[in-house]
Design a protein around this motif. Structure first.
Motif, PDB file in Angstrom:
ATOM      1  N   ALA A   1      -5.797 -12.585  -2.432  1.00 39.67           N
ATOM      2  CA  ALA A   1      -6.727 -11.307  -2.071  1.00 39.67           C
ATOM      3  C   ALA A   1      -8.309 -12.265  -2.422  1.00 39.67           C
ATOM      4  O   ALA A   1      -9.090 -11.649  -1.792  1.00 39.67           O
TER       5      ALA A   1
ATOM      6  N   LYS B   1     -10.624  -9.964  -0.765  1.00 38.83           N
ATOM      7  CA  LYS B   1     -10.574  -8.600  -0.885  1.00 38.83           C
ATOM      8  C   LYS B   1     -10.180  -8.068  -2.383  1.00 38.83           C
ATOM      9  O   LYS B   1      -9.282  -7.325  -2.777  1.00 38.83           O
TER      10      LYS B   1
ATOM     11  N   ASP C   1       3.068  -0.644   3.658  1.00 36.58           N
ATOM     12  CA  ASP C   1       2.791  -1.942   4.174  1.00 36.58           C
ATOM     13  C   ASP C   1       2.662  -3.102   3.201  1.00 36.58           C
ATOM     14  O   ASP C   1       1.790  -2.699   2.219  1.00 36.58           O
TER      15      ASP C   1
ATOM     16  N   ASP D   1       0.793  -1.168  -0.056  1.00 42.90           N
ATOM     17  CA  ASP D   1       0.040  -0.006  -0.024  1.00 42.90           C
ATOM     18  C   ASP D   1       0.787   1.067   0.073  1.00 42.90           C
ATOM     19  O   ASP D   1       2.264   1.174   0.265  1.00 42.90           O
TER      20      ASP D   1
ATOM     21  N   TYR E   1       0.761  -6.247   1.991  1.00 45.57           N
ATOM     22  CA  TYR E   1      -0.446  -7.119   2.425  1.00 45.57           C
ATOM     23  C   TYR E   1       0.008  -8.501   2.100  1.00 45.57           C
ATOM     24  O   TYR E   1      -0.253  -9.519   2.769  1.00 45.57           O
ATOM     25  N   CYS E   2       0.640  -9.170   1.085  1.00 47.67           N
ATOM     26  CA  CYS E   2       1.032 -10.207   0.617  1.00 47.67           C
ATOM     27  C   CYS E   2       2.376 -10.307  -0.412  1.00 47.67           C
ATOM     28  O   CYS E   2       2.331  -9.270  -0.993  1.00 47.67           O
TER      29      CYS E   2
ATOM     30  N   HIS F   1      -3.821  -0.827  -3.575  1.00 47.70           N
ATOM     31  CA  HIS F   1      -2.451  -1.516  -3.626  1.00 47.70           C
ATOM     32  C   HIS F   1      -1.577  -1.566  -4.585  1.00 47.70           C
ATOM     33  O   HIS F   1      -2.395  -1.421  -5.953  1.00 47.70           O
TER      34      HIS F   1
END
Length: 281
Positions: free
Chosen positions: A205, A210, A184, A180, A186-187, A216
């Motif tokens: 996701a 998501k 950060d 992001d 997420y994956c 992102h």
């Protein structure tokens, strides 16, 4: 059954050529490459093979779901009922190389009859896929997507690099990550194939509910081809950054679809090819 763990690396003894021209044996670690057959079934349809891809074992369920999603066989997270490894009593070695995705809705059997085979270095592409992409995706709203500072943008390859334990051992894996605007992750997923790594992060996701992935940046460690843009567009990703170079078709497709595309993100610099309004000074 949970997503089982298979060996991502294999040991090998190599003969090393030293700077002085002498030869010496030493141990080496190789990245694993094995076939994964992806099957789909629904309540009214028996399991059918859809594709075979050469991949690095790990996060196979995400890979299978991500592949079906980016090929248009899955439309939304709720379409996925279960994901499982197939039980193959006569071939224990291949037991974890066949994954069946059970869908809550019928799927287009014409896609499964394509008998798609992909290698680790190449996805599925052709005139029909370009035409289909225009038909099944919408141009991304230019007011959506993350706005990233140039400093954060150029740091993103390092962010995903820190989450590549198998690359540290082998030096032979690609990575894809969803990061992001604040940095950060997420994956982050590794694979011998660029396209597989992207399918894995998109598959996660989807399984997490998501999608679309609107907030992102998709960060990839290699070059950018049309197939990467295709997968991102299917997932609603508005921003893609890569360490490597894009192809002309990747740039043209990203421009047409409203996707910000950045290449050569390395050593604190980058080239912005399309829709630079998502990068702030």
């Amino acid at each position: 059954m949970a997503d089982a763990v298979r060996r991502k690396v294999a040991n090998w003894t190599v003969t090393a050529v030293r700077k002085d021209g002498s030869l010496a044996s030493k141990p080496d670690v190789l990245v694993t490459e094995e076939p994964l057959e992806i099957r789909a079934e629904s309540l009214s349809q028996d399991a059918q093979p859809v594709a075979v891809t050469m991949r690095t074992p790990g996060h196979d369920f995400e890979l299978a779901v991500g592949f079906l999603f980016t090929e248009g066989m899955i439309k939304r997270s709720s379409d996925v009922r279960t994901v499982r490894y197939c039980q193959l009593p006569d071939s224990a070695e291949q037991q974890f190389n066949v994954v069946t995705v059970s869908l809550a809705v019928p799927f287009d059997e014409a896609l499964s009859r394509r008998g798609m085979v992909t290698s680790a270095s190449c996805g599925i592409c052709g005139t029909t896929s370009i035409e289909q992409l225009a038909q099944i995706t919408s141009r991304i709203d230019l007011d959506t997507g993350p706005v990233v500072t140039s400093r954060m943008l150029t740091s993103m390859p390092d962010i995903i690099r820190k989450a590549q334990p198998t690359f540290d051992r082998t030096g032979g894996l690609h990575a894809a990550g969803l990061v992001d605007a604040s940095g950060d992750a997420y994956c982050v997923r590794e694979d011998i194939g660029r396209h597989n790594a992207v399918d894995k992060v998109i598959g996660k996701a989807v399984l997490d509910g998501k999608v679309p992935i609107s907030n992102h940046v998709l960060v990839v460690s290699g070059r950018l081809s049309f197939e990467i843009i295709q997968k991102a567009a299917m997932a609603g990703i508005a921003f893609i950054a890569a360490v490597g170079a894009p192809s002309n078709l990747a740039v043209e497709t990203a421009e047409d679809l409203g996707i910000t595309l950045v290449g050569f993100v390395r050593d604190g610099t980058a080239n912005i090819y399309t829709h630079k309004h998502r990068i702030a000074n």
